[in-house]
Structure formats: C-alpha cells, structure tokens
Scaffold this motif. Structure first.
Motif, PDB file in Angstrom:
ATOM      1  N   HIS A   1       0.919  -1.311   0.016  1.00  0.00           N
ATOM      2  CA  HIS A   1       0.018  -0.047   0.110  1.00  0.00           C
ATOM      3  C   HIS A   1       0.932   1.157   0.161  1.00  0.00           C
ATOM      4  N   TYR A   2       2.109   1.145   0.507  1.00  0.00           N
ATOM      5  CA  TYR A   2       2.775   2.274   0.543  1.00  0.00           C
ATOM      6  C   TYR A   2       3.352   3.113  -0.682  1.00  0.00           C
ATOM      7  N   PRO A   3       3.661   2.222  -1.699  1.00  0.00           N
ATOM      8  CA  PRO A   3       3.970   3.075  -2.819  1.00  0.00           C
ATOM      9  C   PRO A   3       2.752   3.703  -3.501  1.00  0.00           C
ATOM     10  N   ILE A   4       1.391   3.022  -3.475  1.00  0.00           N
ATOM     11  CA  ILE A   4       0.467   3.737  -3.948  1.00  0.00           C
ATOM     12  C   ILE A   4      -0.040   4.861  -3.123  1.00  0.00           C
ATOM     13  N   VAL A   5       0.247   5.172  -1.976  1.00  0.00           N
ATOM     14  CA  VAL A   5      -0.019   6.187  -1.053  1.00  0.00           C
ATOM     15  C   VAL A   5       1.123   7.468  -1.587  1.00  0.00           C
ATOM     16  N   GLY A   6       2.199   6.852  -1.467  1.00  0.00           N
ATOM     17  CA  GLY A   6       3.446   7.789  -1.971  1.00  0.00           C
ATOM     18  C   GLY A   6       3.127   8.568  -3.230  1.00  0.00           C
ATOM     19  N   GLN A   7       2.649   7.761  -4.286  1.00  0.00           N
ATOM     20  CA  GLN A   7       2.382   8.117  -5.500  1.00  0.00           C
ATOM     21  C   GLN A   7       1.459   9.368  -5.401  1.00  0.00           C
ATOM     22  N   HIS A   8       0.095   9.189  -4.686  1.00  0.00           N
ATOM     23  CA  HIS A   8      -1.027  10.016  -4.627  1.00  0.00           C
ATOM     24  C   HIS A   8      -0.532  11.380  -3.588  1.00  0.00           C
ATOM     25  N   LEU A   9       0.033  10.860  -2.660  1.00  0.00           N
ATOM     26  CA  LEU A   9       0.674  12.169  -1.840  1.00  0.00           C
ATOM     27  C   LEU A   9       1.363  13.147  -2.763  1.00  0.00           C
ATOM     28  N   LEU A  10       2.225  12.838  -3.354  1.00  0.00           N
ATOM     29  CA  LEU A  10       3.159  13.588  -4.146  1.00  0.00           C
ATOM     30  C   LEU A  10       2.442  14.352  -5.256  1.00  0.00           C
ATOM     31  N   GLY A  11       1.475  13.639  -5.970  1.00  0.00           N
ATOM     32  CA  GLY A  11       0.432  13.979  -6.937  1.00  0.00           C
ATOM     33  C   GLY A  11      -0.243  15.139  -6.148  1.00  0.00           C
ATOM     34  N   ALA A  12      -0.754  14.973  -5.137  1.00  0.00           N
ATOM     35  CA  ALA A  12      -1.613  16.005  -4.104  1.00  0.00           C
ATOM     36  C   ALA A  12      -0.948  17.277  -4.177  1.00  0.00           C
ATOM     37  N   ILE A  13       0.471  17.109  -3.652  1.00  0.00           N
ATOM     38  CA  ILE A  13       1.350  18.212  -3.542  1.00  0.00           C
ATOM     39  C   ILE A  13       1.486  19.120  -4.566  1.00  0.00           C
ATOM     40  N   GLN A  14       1.610  18.349  -5.759  1.00  0.00           N
ATOM     41  CA  GLN A  14       1.887  19.097  -6.837  1.00  0.00           C
ATOM     42  C   GLN A  14       0.435  19.685  -7.626  1.00  0.00           C
ATOM     43  N   THR A  15      -0.603  19.003  -7.336  1.00  0.00           N
ATOM     44  CA  THR A  15      -1.796  19.592  -7.599  1.00  0.00           C
ATOM     45  C   THR A  15      -2.049  21.034  -6.739  1.00  0.00           C
ATOM     46  N   VAL A  16      -1.901  21.178  -5.366  1.00  0.00           N
ATOM     47  CA  VAL A  16      -2.357  22.261  -4.527  1.00  0.00           C
ATOM     48  C   VAL A  16      -1.425  23.305  -4.843  1.00  0.00           C
ATOM     49  N   LEU A  17      -0.024  22.980  -4.907  1.00  0.00           N
ATOM     50  CA  LEU A  17       1.127  23.712  -4.704  1.00  0.00           C
ATOM     51  C   LEU A  17       1.174  24.596  -6.278  1.00  0.00           C
ATOM     52  N   GLY A  18       0.862  23.735  -7.317  1.00  0.00           N
ATOM     53  CA  GLY A  18       1.074  24.121  -8.529  1.00  0.00           C
ATOM     54  C   GLY A  18       2.398  24.293  -8.992  1.00  0.00           C
ATOM     55  N   ASP A  19       2.944  25.416  -9.446  1.00  0.00           N
ATOM     56  CA  ASP A  19       4.205  25.840  -9.854  1.00  0.00           C
ATOM     57  C   ASP A  19       5.188  25.789  -8.847  1.00  0.00           C
ATOM     58  N   ALA A  20       4.701  25.963  -7.572  1.00  0.00           N
ATOM     59  CA  ALA A  20       5.454  26.115  -6.365  1.00  0.00           C
ATOM     60  C   ALA A  20       6.090  24.655  -6.000  1.00  0.00           C
ATOM     61  N   ALA A  21       5.554  23.631  -6.601  1.00  0.00           N
ATOM     62  CA  ALA A  21       5.786  22.378  -6.366  1.00  0.00           C
ATOM     63  C   ALA A  21       6.958  22.060  -7.460  1.00  0.00           C
ATOM     64  N   THR A  22       8.208  22.594  -7.152  1.00  0.00           N
ATOM     65  CA  THR A  22       9.202  22.415  -8.395  1.00  0.00           C
ATOM     66  C   THR A  22       9.642  20.927  -8.418  1.00  0.00           C
ATOM     67  N   ASN A  23      10.427  20.711  -9.357  1.00  0.00           N
ATOM     68  CA  ASN A  23      10.911  19.268  -9.372  1.00  0.00           C
ATOM     69  C   ASN A  23      12.111  18.944  -8.284  1.00  0.00           C
ATOM     70  N   GLU A  24      12.571  20.150  -7.580  1.00  0.00           N
ATOM     71  CA  GLU A  24      13.466  19.686  -6.577  1.00  0.00           C
ATOM     72  C   GLU A  24      12.771  19.481  -5.425  1.00  0.00           C
ATOM     73  N   ILE A  25      11.589  20.043  -5.113  1.00  0.00           N
ATOM     74  CA  ILE A  25      10.628  19.857  -3.794  1.00  0.00           C
ATOM     75  C   ILE A  25      10.294  18.647  -3.922  1.00  0.00           C
ATOM     76  N   LEU A  26       9.659  18.131  -5.208  1.00  0.00           N
ATOM     77  CA  LEU A  26       9.032  17.001  -5.428  1.00  0.00           C
ATOM     78  C   LEU A  26      10.082  15.901  -5.086  1.00  0.00           C
ATOM     79  N   GLY A  27      11.068  15.868  -5.642  1.00  0.00           N
ATOM     80  CA  GLY A  27      12.310  14.925  -5.722  1.00  0.00           C
ATOM     81  C   GLY A  27      12.662  14.722  -4.223  1.00  0.00           C
ATOM     82  N   ALA A  28      12.820  15.731  -3.427  1.00  0.00           N
ATOM     83  CA  ALA A  28      12.918  15.748  -1.988  1.00  0.00           C
ATOM     84  C   ALA A  28      12.127  14.880  -1.165  1.00  0.00           C
ATOM     85  N   TRP A  29      10.895  15.319  -1.459  1.00  0.00           N
ATOM     86  CA  TRP A  29       9.866  14.852  -0.795  1.00  0.00           C
ATOM     87  C   TRP A  29       9.435  13.326  -1.108  1.00  0.00           C
TER      88      TRP A  29
END
Length: 401
Positions: free
Chosen positions: A94-122
């Motif tokens: 279940h953990y990879p599934i959760v991780g995929q959708h959590l990162l997707g939610a960060i990108q959706t909500v933060l938009g352009d502020a969610a840089t590749n650098e931030i998403l990679g770190a998370w």
C-alpha cells in the motif's frame, strides 16, 4: 539517510504545509480513493466525511517535515500509527500507492511552487519514512501472530453475551469460534472489528477498546450507539452492532493493539479520568489494578450527562466497596433530578479535581471526547503535572490537545 540538501528542502516546505496541509491531504484522499476504491475496505468512512482523517494526516506530514533532521523525535507517533495500521491490515504494497498520490496532491495544490527539486526531496523523504513504517509493522505482525493465542489478519468471534450498560452503551462478550486460546493484551488496548453491513458496498472497520481486564476467556468491547447530530449522521457501525448483532452472531476481530497502556514499573498512585464512552479503557485499567496491585492507590473519576448515560457505575461501586485502595467520583453535566448520589454537578474543573485527589503526585490517564480531553489536559498542565505523568488516548485519528 537523507542528504543535507534534501533535509534543507523539506524544512523549507514547513510554512507551506502549515497553511496548505489539510488541502493537500483532502486532495490526496480524493485521488487515492478514485484510483483505488478497494482501499475503502480499510479506511473509516465516517472519519473521512468529518475531515478527521485529513486533519490527522496533515498533522503527521507537517510533523515529519518539521523533524526531518531528527526523525527519532516522531518515533513514538510512528509506533502509535503503526499499531493502528497492523490492526487494520495495512500491507507493505500500500505504501508506494500512497506515496504516488501524496506527491500528486502536493503538486496539484501547490502548482508551480512544487518544483521538481521539492517533489524529488519529498519522494526521497517519503521512501525513508515508509521504510520505517513497513519495518515496524512487519515486526508487529510477527509478534502478534507468534504470541500465545495470537493470530494474523482477522479471526471469527462469537457474541456469547450482549449486555446493555446504559441508555447508549452496550457490551459484547466475544469468544473465538475455533475454541482456541486468545492473545493476552495490556489494559487500555483495543481490537479492530470488521463489519459487513447489508446494502453497503464496502466493509467497515472500527477500533474498540477492550473494556475488561486481561486474563479472561473472552474479549469484551463496550460500544456507544452514536446517534445523528446536527453536524454528523448516526454511526453506521455502532447502530448496526446495537440493533442487528445478537448473542450467537459472528464478528471478525484483529488481535489487540495500541500503546495506551499502564506504564510498566510505575508505582505512583493512579488517577483515571473518563468522559462518556471514554470509560472503556479506564475500566480495563481499573479492573486490572484492583486484581493485580491491591496496595496501589487508584482514583476513578467519570463524567457523564446523567445517571441514565452512565455505564458500569454499579460495577465500579462494587469494586470500591471491596478494595479500600480504590475511590470513585461521578460528575454529571445535567442531572435529571432522579439520580443516586453524585459528587459534582456541571463540568470537571481544577479546583474540584484538586479537592478530591489525595495528592497530585500521581500518574494521570484520561480518555473521552476531544473537547473533554482538551479540558482535562489543560487542567493538568495548569496544575504543573509533568508531561511524563500525563497519558491519554484518542478514539479515532489523533487530534491535538
């Protein structure tokens, strides 16, 4: 180990998570369940609808970011959540599934502020945290299954007795269908009960504190029937248990779990404070202390609306009559005028609490509705009770006091 650069990037997102955390987790759950509706067999639907699960996850993500440079600081919370995950049947896949959708939610909500650098770190940080959860949960599954009377996943239990304790609380005495031994538990722990309700698409899992002392041939849960209120519907599972589960019915249980237990090696006097159905783990603790530590001073304080809503009063009074080291006090918010003796009208307050306790040099345990616990926690802090002597349990996702 996370690199210093990753830690610095995660730390930089703390202010954003403080503002947008709940929006991110709300988006996450919507995305998760749209893609994987089968996970609704595990999650508490009521907590989702009321926003409790979203808020709890937002707090957990925020805490992880805040303490990313010293994750050991949040290890107690990780272990608490891992206990619930084991009890619910959360799996490593279940953990990879959760991780995929959590990162997707960060990108959706933060938009352009969610840089590749931030998403990679998370992504990197999530992988480390997920591995910690998976490891702890794997150990818990093994320990649970290999203990005497233990088992993995869910096991069939028969309702041997059904006892009405008050106008809204009913106890269910549960014995294993296979006739084999049952796992021991610590007073204060809970079991998960998996329910299939006719007409419902998904199964429901609820966690109920065990309300008697360990060492019995049965488990006992005491369930409050949650009526509909202006801000929430009636509790599907609690109403189903009250109305449709009888002596002879079969319920499916996971093995006992939870870390809200009496502190080992602690010899100080104990104060047990409960509100409403929060008395269930307190009764388990009280029964255990009466049986196993007959010389330890215990004060039991229970707050209820009135005598009709007060479960197990007679049982506690009988214990007090038999054990000189026990004392009990009742606080009724709105007495009806027909009650037997009670000790305080209205709500708990610090002057009254201080007046009935022999000393504040004690270990305090409390459980009940979140506003009640927030009030009790505030009283104890005002009274300068040290953090190490304060213990509490949330029913449902962890909130803040």
């Amino acid at each position: 180990m996370l690199s210093p650069q990753t830690i610095a990037i995660i730390k930089s997102t703390v202010p954003v998570l403080e503002v947008h955390g709940t929006e991110i987790t709300t988006t996450f759950y919507q995305s998760l369940f749209n893609a994987h509706p089968e996970l609704l067999h595990i999650f508490n639907h009521a907590n989702q609808k009321q926003g409790k699960q979203q808020a709890a996850l937002a707090n957990a993500v925020y805490a992880a970011a805040l303490h990313i440079d010293r994750l050991e600081a949040i290890l107690p919370v990780v272990k608490q959540i891992a206990q619930k995950h084991r009890s619910l049947g959360v799996q490593p896949e279940h953990y990879p599934i959760v991780g995929q959708h959590l990162l997707g939610a960060i990108q959706t909500v933060l938009g352009d502020a969610a840089t590749n650098e931030i998403l990679g770190a998370w992504s990197e940080a999530y992988g480390v945290i997920a591995d910690v959860f998976i490891g702890i949960e794997r150990e818990l599954v093994i320990q649970t299954a290999e203990q005497d009377g233990g088992w993995k996943d869910f096991r069939a239990f028969r309702v041997e007795r059904k006892v009405q304790e008050s106008e809204v609380i009913t106890s269910f005495y549960l014995m294993p269908v296979d006739g084999q031994a049952i796992a021991a538990f610590e007073p204060g722990q809970y079991v998960s009960v998996k329910i299939t309700i006719p007409g419902e698409t998904y199964t429901h899992i609820r966690q109920y504190s065990l309300s008697d002392a360990p060492g019995k041939p049965y488990y006992r849960i005491s369930v409050k029937r949650e009526e509909a209120l202006a801000d929430r519907p009636a509790g599907k599972v609690s109403v189903h248990l009250h109305q449709n589960i009888y002596e002879g019915s079969i319920l499916w249980l996971s093995a006992p779990a939870g870390d809200f237990i009496l502190e080992p090696q602690d010899t100080k006097p104990v104060v047990l404070i409960s509100g409403g159905v929060g008395l269930t783990p307190m009764i388990s603790m009280l029964n255990t202390l009466a049986e196993r530590e007959p010389h330890r001073q215990v004060t039991f304080i229970h707050a209820a609306q009135n005598e009709q809503m007060h479960a197990m009063r007679e049982h506690v009074e009988q214990l007090v009559a038999r054990h000189s080291q026990l004392s009990a006090y009742w606080c009724y918010a709105v007495p009806t005028g027909h009650e037997a003796t009670y000790h305080k009208e209205g709500y708990l307050d610090l002057p009254w609490l201080a007046s009935v306790l022999p000393s504040k040099e004690a270990s305090f345990y409390f459980c009940g509705p979140t506003p009640f616990m927030r009030a009790v926690n505030g009283m104890l802090k005002e009274w300068d009770i040290p953090e190490s002597s304060i213990h509490f349990e949330f029913f449902g996702p962890a909130a803040t006091l």
